[in-house]
Design an enzyme around this catalytic site. Structure first.
Site, PDB file in Angstrom:
ATOM      1  N   ASP A   1       0.882  -1.161   0.000  1.00  0.00           N
ATOM      2  CA  ASP A   1       0.000   0.000   0.000  1.00  0.00           C
ATOM      3  C   ASP A   1       0.925   1.219   0.000  1.00  0.00           C
ATOM      4  OD1 ASP A   1      -2.081   1.805   0.071  1.00  0.00           O
ATOM      5  OD2 ASP A   1      -3.172   0.794   1.680  1.00  0.00           O
TER       6      ASP A   1
HETATM    7  C1  NOJ Z   1      -3.904   4.097   0.000  1.00  0.00           C
HETATM    8  C2  NOJ Z   1      -5.102   3.197   0.007  1.00  0.00           C
HETATM    9  O1  NOJ Z   1      -5.139   2.483   1.220  1.00  0.00           O
HETATM   10  C3  NOJ Z   1      -5.115   2.221  -1.157  1.00  0.00           C
HETATM   11  O2  NOJ Z   1      -6.326   1.528  -1.166  1.00  0.00           O
HETATM   12  C4  NOJ Z   1      -4.914   2.949  -2.459  1.00  0.00           C
HETATM   13  O3  NOJ Z   1      -4.917   2.029  -3.531  1.00  0.00           O
HETATM   14  C5  NOJ Z   1      -3.608   3.713  -2.398  1.00  0.00           C
HETATM   15  N1  NOJ Z   1      -3.641   4.663  -1.293  1.00  0.00           N
HETATM   16  C6  NOJ Z   1      -3.331   4.470  -3.687  1.00  0.00           C
HETATM   17  O4  NOJ Z   1      -4.213   5.519  -3.802  1.00  0.00           O
END
Ligand code: NOJ
Length: 851
Positions: free
Chosen positions: A273
């Site tokens: 993530d």
């Molecule tokens: C953080 C989020 O938790 C995730 O779901 C997302 O894909 C990424 N940011 C990128 O935006």
């Protein structure tokens, strides 16, 4: 509703303390058993993709390999995440883009219903078609990886801010939805990403929450839907922000190496993530394959991977086989989906960072202005499917005196801000960071911009015009006198209310992602009560991210109907009108339980950690969340999991259990091959430093070393061998052996059938649900293990069959580290909700327990 037939014997009230399991008792093996990170075997349906990937990777230099593992940095390129490329071979970097309900940060795309809505359809067909349609749109924009679907959060607590991005707190329903969505997306040339792996169940403290969980709960609840995604061939998995048993998810030997890559035999790649990677070596050896967004590390590299990973590989701290495995996994996922009609990779034709046609190619560096948005229209008429899912996900919770479907009422009052067009347009609030206008998605990275939004007020008004119905509309929530005056003059009053939630980088009205409570927003409860106080034909429409407390509305004599419409996306008004007027007979079933208070759910969200710097949480409730907890604690919900009415009625007859003759279950055994490597390690400066005269774009992340003074003397053995760098053949795990786990887990053991009959006057679709009682007090009264979507004309009947697999009737045994069919007596129930059980039978004991 018919009560659970086993209530008298199994629906026992126990104190919360009696439910407690101690995570510390979990017989987990020592950490060494979780290393090394398994190298993919590339078998089965992955074989062709692996052959191509291995050939491609064998031809790469170390820095070319590293470039494919590391993001170029936050806002460095056009997509929300982008890896480096291999210019020598004309291979562009991977474009990764949110999110689970459509393409984020662009235009001319569709805004699909949220995951929670497609779960409510209980329709495999709609889950698949939604996945296909989304995949087509991502492909059309030139995106390689769609950052969805979501199985984590699963929905341990109803306030969890991102539950709506996923499907349901029931792991079986979520697992089916994951598999169908993954297959749909990937059939269109786009790699799906099962996220967030794992136990990221709340937004508060998500970056450092340390979750303690027992091994059984991990397998039977939270890992379950990820196993389905892996079995469906998902190409990527996103590790989450939190820690599990002390280690961050993106460097966690247990969750990544042991569970995902060994036991579940995951063949794709693990990406972090955004910012969830914390170390160079820990993440490389702990199973991470792609670092996102790539920047964020100490000088000289400004990244934990990139040049830092090249350095670690050349020093031998990360073995070559581990780097090769990362890249082979990434490329195999690419080749797996780039087949059939989708072998050609469309160019990226949008920029996530600007809405203008011309903008910087490298946004973070504000450099190289050119055309970055070509406004490619990828909608392809998906609005029709969106409307269908919207209608079929409406859950009709209450319908007294057959007030619905509406039959040309003389007058209708539409009341509430949640029915309205958003002032300033549907995308006026970036990432839906406000509560203005109708709610059709939650907030945060799981959003997409609307191409248009048909509000309920607009759709009802159109219908009213064609019916000669007098239409009035009160657009605010706060003037209760005006609402009452309008409602009291109408034959029918429809009150629209909402509850929002999302990701914690946005706080709305004091809700930092997670909901602070389960009441309606913007004074919705007071608005409902005001309208119902004057109009005996009050209809309540709920646009909520999950359950809200509506016991009072259920009991209120003037509230004739309650509909949960969830988060239906761009066609929200049209889909709702289809149900209100009977053009679609409702088939939606609640994908979660409706409690009378937040305490009813047992498990608690941690809003205030006792140690905020090192917050920790133990999932003491074990497998008992949502309907399993309500039953175990003897709590009657307002509406149960799986419930929902139709405009017709159904009867259930003739349950029949057929015992199949599967082959004996064999634990996987033996050893993997030793870790393979592809290509050679060239330690020369020329191979690992930037070409002379190369002009860097700051702060872009590169794979090159910045200084060659100390590196090339090292011969790959500078640190003592640890379990993490051991590339010798490794034992397979008993529950492993193929993607999704031991193939024997999916053998069919029983086939259960029943006859469903439409006993009403209208055609309709019933959703029969099958629950299994696995036996003994450690198991829930029933766990969902089957459902179907049965369309029936009036008086028509059909036989439905459910195949129960070995996994469906097994429990996880921590000591043997395998699934087992216990010798406890087992039952099967078929019903129209978790509480409306219509048929039941025992499951005949298998002749041998390891059957
Ligand atoms: C953080 C989020 O938790 C995730 O779901 C997302 O894909 C990424 N940011 C990128 O935006």
């Amino acid at each position: 509703m018919i009560l659970n037939v086993l209530s008298s014997s199994f629906l026992v009230t126990v104190s919360v303390a009696a439910l407690t399991v101690t995570a510390a008792e979990t017989p987990l093996s020592p950490a060494a058993a979780f290393f090394p990170s398994p190298w993919a075997d590339g078998g089965g349906e992955w074989a062709e993709a692996y052959a191509k990937a291995r050939a491609f990777v064998a031809n790469l230099t170390v820095t070319e390999k590293v470039n494919l593992t590391t993001g170029t940095g936050w806002e460095a390129d056009r997509c929300i995440g982008m890896t480096g490329s291999v210019p020598r071979l004309g291979f562009r970097g991977f474009c990764l883009e949110d999110g689970p309900l459509g393409v984020r940060y662009t235009d001319h795309n569709s805004a699909f219903p949220a995951g929670i809505n497609v779960a409510a359809t209980f329709s495999r067909d709609l889950m698949r078609r939604r996945g296909e349609a989304m995949g087509e749109e991502f492909n059309g924009k030139g995106i390689d990886v769609q950052l969805g679907p979501v199985a984590g959060p699963l929905g341990r607590v109803p306030q969890g801010g991102r539950n709506w991005e996923g499907f349901s707190p029931d792991p079986y329903l979520t697992g089916v939805a994951m598999a169908e969505t993954v297959r749909g997306i990937q059939s269109r040339g786009v790699i799906a990403c099962a996220k967030h792996y794992i136990l990221n169940e709340q937004e508060h403290y998500r970056n450092r929450m340390d979750v303690q969980i027992d091994d059984r709960t991990m397998h039977e609840l939270y890992l379950w839907p990820f196993a389905d995604a892996v079995r469906a061939g998902v190409g990527s998995v996103m590790c989450s922000y939190n820690k599990i048993h002390g280690d961050y998810a993106c460097e966690n030997g247990w969750t990544n190496n042991y569970l995902l890559k060994n036991e579940l035999n995951f063949q794709g790649f693990v990406m972090s993530d955004w910012g969830a990677q914390h170390t160079t070596l820990g993440s490389a050896l702990g199973g991470l394959d792609m670092a996102m967004p790539g920047d964020g590390g100490r000088p000289p590299y400004g990244a934990l991977w990139g040049g830092a990973l090249t350095e670690a590989v050349l020093k031998g701290e990360v073995p070559q086989w581990r780097l090769d495995d990362m890249v082979v996994r990434i490329m195999a996922a690419y080749y797996k989906v780039r087949t059939g009609n989708y072998t050609t990779r469309p160019e990226i034709n949008f920029s996530a960072w600007t809405k203008y046609a011309v903008g910087p190619l490298y946004s973070a560096s504000n450099q190289t202005y050119t055309v970055v948005n070509e406004f490619v229209d990828v909608q392809a008429g998906h609005g029709k499917l969106i409307r269908e899912i919207g209608a079929k996900s409406v859950v009709l919770l209450k319908n007294e005196n057959s007030i619905l479907p509406l039959k040309r009422p003389a007058s209708i009052a539409v009341i509430g801000e949640d029915a309205q067009d958003t002032p300033g347009g549907p995308n006026a609030c970036p990432e839906r960071n406000c509560t203005k206008g109708t709610l059709a998605m939650g907030y945060g990275s799981g959003t997409a911009d609307y191409p248009y939004l048909i509000s309920p007020a607009t759709a009802v008004k159109l219908q009213a015009a064609s019916d000669n119905t007098v239409f009035t509309n009160i657009s605010g929530n706060w003037d209760l006198d005006a609402a009452k005056a309008t409602a009291s003059n109408a034959s029918v009053a429809i009150v629209f209310v909402m509850a929002h939630a999302g990701e914690n980088f946005i706080t709305i009205d004091g809700n930092a992602g997670d909901r602070n409570n389960l009441t309606l927003w913007n004074g919705g409860d007071e608005l409902i009560k005001a309208v119902a106080s004057v109009n005996p034909n009050t209809i309540v429409v709920l646009h909520t991210v999950g359950p809200v407390i509506i016991e009072y509305a259920k009991q209120h004599p003037n509230i004739s109907a309650i509909l949960w419409a969830g988060l239906p996306g761009q066609e929200t008004g049209n889909g709702l009108v289809d149900v209100l007027y009977g053009k679609v007979n409702p088939q939606g079933r609640s994908p979660f339980t409706w409690g009378k208070s937040v305490e009813d759910y047992g498990a608690k969200l941690t809003f205030q950690a006792s140690n905020p710097l090192a917050p920790s949480q133990t999932f003491n409730e074990g497998i008992f969340i949502d309907y399993r907890y309500f039953d175990k604690a003897g709590i009657e919900p307002t509406y149960s999991f799986g419930s929902g009415l139709s405009y017709t009625s159904f009867s259930y007859l003739d349950i029949n259990v057929l015992v199949q003759s599967p082959t004996t279950y064999t634990a996987a055994s033996g050893l993997t091959s030793p870790a393979p490597t592809y290509g050679t390690l060239d330690r020369t400066a020329a191979a690992n430093m930037a070409p002379a005269g190369f002009k860097r774009i700051s702060p872009y992340v590169y794979p090159w070393l910045v200084n060659n003074s100390s590196l090339f003397a090292v011969n790959g053995t500078s640190i003592s061998p640890t379990a993490g760098v051991n590339g010798t053949a490794q034992p397979l795990l008993p529950a492993g052996g193929a993607p999704g786990g031991n193939p024997g887990l999916y053998d069919v053991i029983y086939t259960v059938s029943a006859v469903i009959k439409n006993t009403g006057k209208l055609a309709g679709t019933e959703i029969p649900q099958l629950y299994v009682q696995l036996g003994g007090k450690d198991n829930a009264f029933g766990v969902l293990r089957g459902f179907d979507e049965v369309a029936l004309e009036a008086n028509e009947q059909k036989t439905v069959t459910f195949n129960l697999t070995r996994r469906d009737i097994s429990n996880w045994n921590s000591s043997s580290q395998n699934w087992e069919i216990t010798n406890k007596e087992k039952f099967v129930f078929i019903g129209s909700s978790a509480l409306a059980i219509r048929l039941n039978s025992t499951l005949p004991a298998p002749p041998a327990l390891n059957w």
